[in-house]
Design an enzyme around this catalytic site. Structure first.
Site, short mmCIF file in Angstrom:
data_model
loop_
_atom_site.label_atom_id
_atom_site.label_comp_id
_atom_site.label_asym_id
_atom_site.label_seq_id
_atom_site.Cartn_x
_atom_site.Cartn_y
_atom_site.Cartn_z
N ASN A 89 0.55 -1.23 -0.03
CA ASN A 89 0.04 -0.03 -0.04
C ASN A 89 1.02 1.25 0.03
OD1 ASN A 89 -1.88 2.15 0.45
ND2 ASN A 89 -2.39 1.23 2.55
N LYS A 101 0.03 4.28 -0.46
CA LYS A 101 -0.58 5.47 0.32
C LYS A 101 -0.24 6.74 -0.65
CE LYS A 101 -0.39 3.39 4.72
NZ LYS A 101 -0.09 3.33 6.05
N HIS A 119 -9.78 1.58 4.53
CA HIS A 119 -8.56 1.71 5.42
C HIS A 119 -8.72 2.77 6.40
CE1 HIS A 119 -4.60 2.78 6.48
NE2 HIS A 119 -3.99 1.58 5.78
N GLU A 139 -5.99 -4.70 10.52
CA GLU A 139 -4.77 -3.87 10.82
C GLU A 139 -5.21 -3.04 11.95
OE1 GLU A 139 -2.83 -2.50 6.78
OE2 GLU A 139 -4.64 -1.24 7.14
N GLY A 162 2.58 -1.23 4.38
CA GLY A 162 2.60 0.18 3.98
C GLY A 162 3.98 0.77 3.80
P1 PGA Z 1 2.28 0.19 7.72
O1 PGA Z 1 1.15 0.71 7.15
O2 PGA Z 1 2.96 -0.89 7.07
O3 PGA Z 1 3.40 1.39 7.31
O4 PGA Z 1 2.29 0.11 9.27
C1 PGA Z 1 0.18 -0.54 6.63
C2 PGA Z 1 -1.13 0.11 6.31
O5 PGA Z 1 -1.64 1.24 6.80
O6 PGA Z 1 -1.72 -0.49 5.35
#
Ligand code: PGA
Length: 256
Positions: A12, A14, A97, A169, A235
């Protein structure tokens, strides 16, 4: 327990990477990530990069997901992108999300409509669920997960539910670089499966991922959890090709 399935690893991205940077990152993944028979690799870049990347990626090795989509198929909704517009570009879409639920006020009803719109357009939804720090401290984790599952899946039939993906999550671990503990993940994932079993009779068949704080060194312990985790939603570490390749390789070694 569940039968062994291919691991699903979703990156992801983002709100990171320009179109050019996205293209460079994909080129690095193509070059450094060997084809893995036991792993399905998916990336979720920003909307702008989806179309150009759809022409650049080798779909046998990497699939695309969107990070969101709108629940109406078309119409006067300025600034939104519908799943109908995404349908020939992505295989998957994240839905609900926590960053959207919390920062953009996306409610349970909206998430429900988005899950339904995804399925209607032939896109597999990855329904993201998880509790905040406050909810966990207040002992509300199970209630929160239950509410998010019940509402998120409410407009689907059992035949449709079996094909969707749920990502657990925990909000308190997102972006920390430190994953939840295996027993915490185990309890939540087992609870998710039992809810889906009670509601739709397919708790063992549905794919459940873990996401939040995933780094290469945690992969084996997370995927080794007994409640059977079908993969990871990654992420920050997915923005670094080196780490992402390591995560995919570690998942590939989990074959039993
Ligand atoms: P992260 O994010 O791996 O940076 O903790 C995961 C996500 O929000 O999908």
């Amino acid at each position: 327990m569940t039968t062994s399935r291919k691991k699903l690893i979703i990156g992801n991205w983002k709100m990171h990477n320009t179109v050019q940077q996205s293209s460079t990152l994909v080129a690095r993944l193509h070059k450094h990530m060997l084809p893995h028979r036991n792993v399905e690799v998916v990336i979720a870049p920003g909307f702008l990069s989806l179309q150009p990347l759809s022409l650049e990626i080798d779909r046998r090795r990497i699939k695309l997901a969107s990070q969101d989509g709108y629940y109406k198929d078309e119409g006067a909704v300025t600034g939104e992108v519908s799943f109908a517009q995404l349908r020939n570009i992505v295989h998957y879409s994240l839905v609900g999300h926590s960053e959207r639920r919390i920062q953009l006020g996306e409610g349970l009803d909206v998430v429900q409509k988005k899950v339904e719109a995804c399925v209607r357009n032939g896109i597999t939804p990855v329904l993201c669920i998880g509790e905040t720090t406050q909810e966990r401290r207040a002992g509300e984790t199970k209630r929160v997960l239950h509410d998010q599952i019940v509402t998120g899946l409410a407009n689907l039939t059992a035949e449709e539910v079996i094909n969707i993906v749920i990502a657990y999550e925990p909000v308190w671990a997102i972006g920390t670089g430190v994953s939840a503990k295996p027993y915490e993940i185990h309890d939540a994932v087992a609870y998710i499966r039992s809810n889906v079993q009670d509601l739709y009779g397919c708790g063992e068949h549905i794919r459940v991922l873990y996401g939040a704080g995933v780094e290469p060194e945690y992969v084996q312990s997370i995927l080794g959890i007994e409640a059977e985790i079908d993969g990871l939603l990654v992420g920050s570490a997915s923005l670094n090709w080196h780490k992402f390749v390591k995560i995919v390789e570690a998942a590939n070694r989990m074959k039993d």
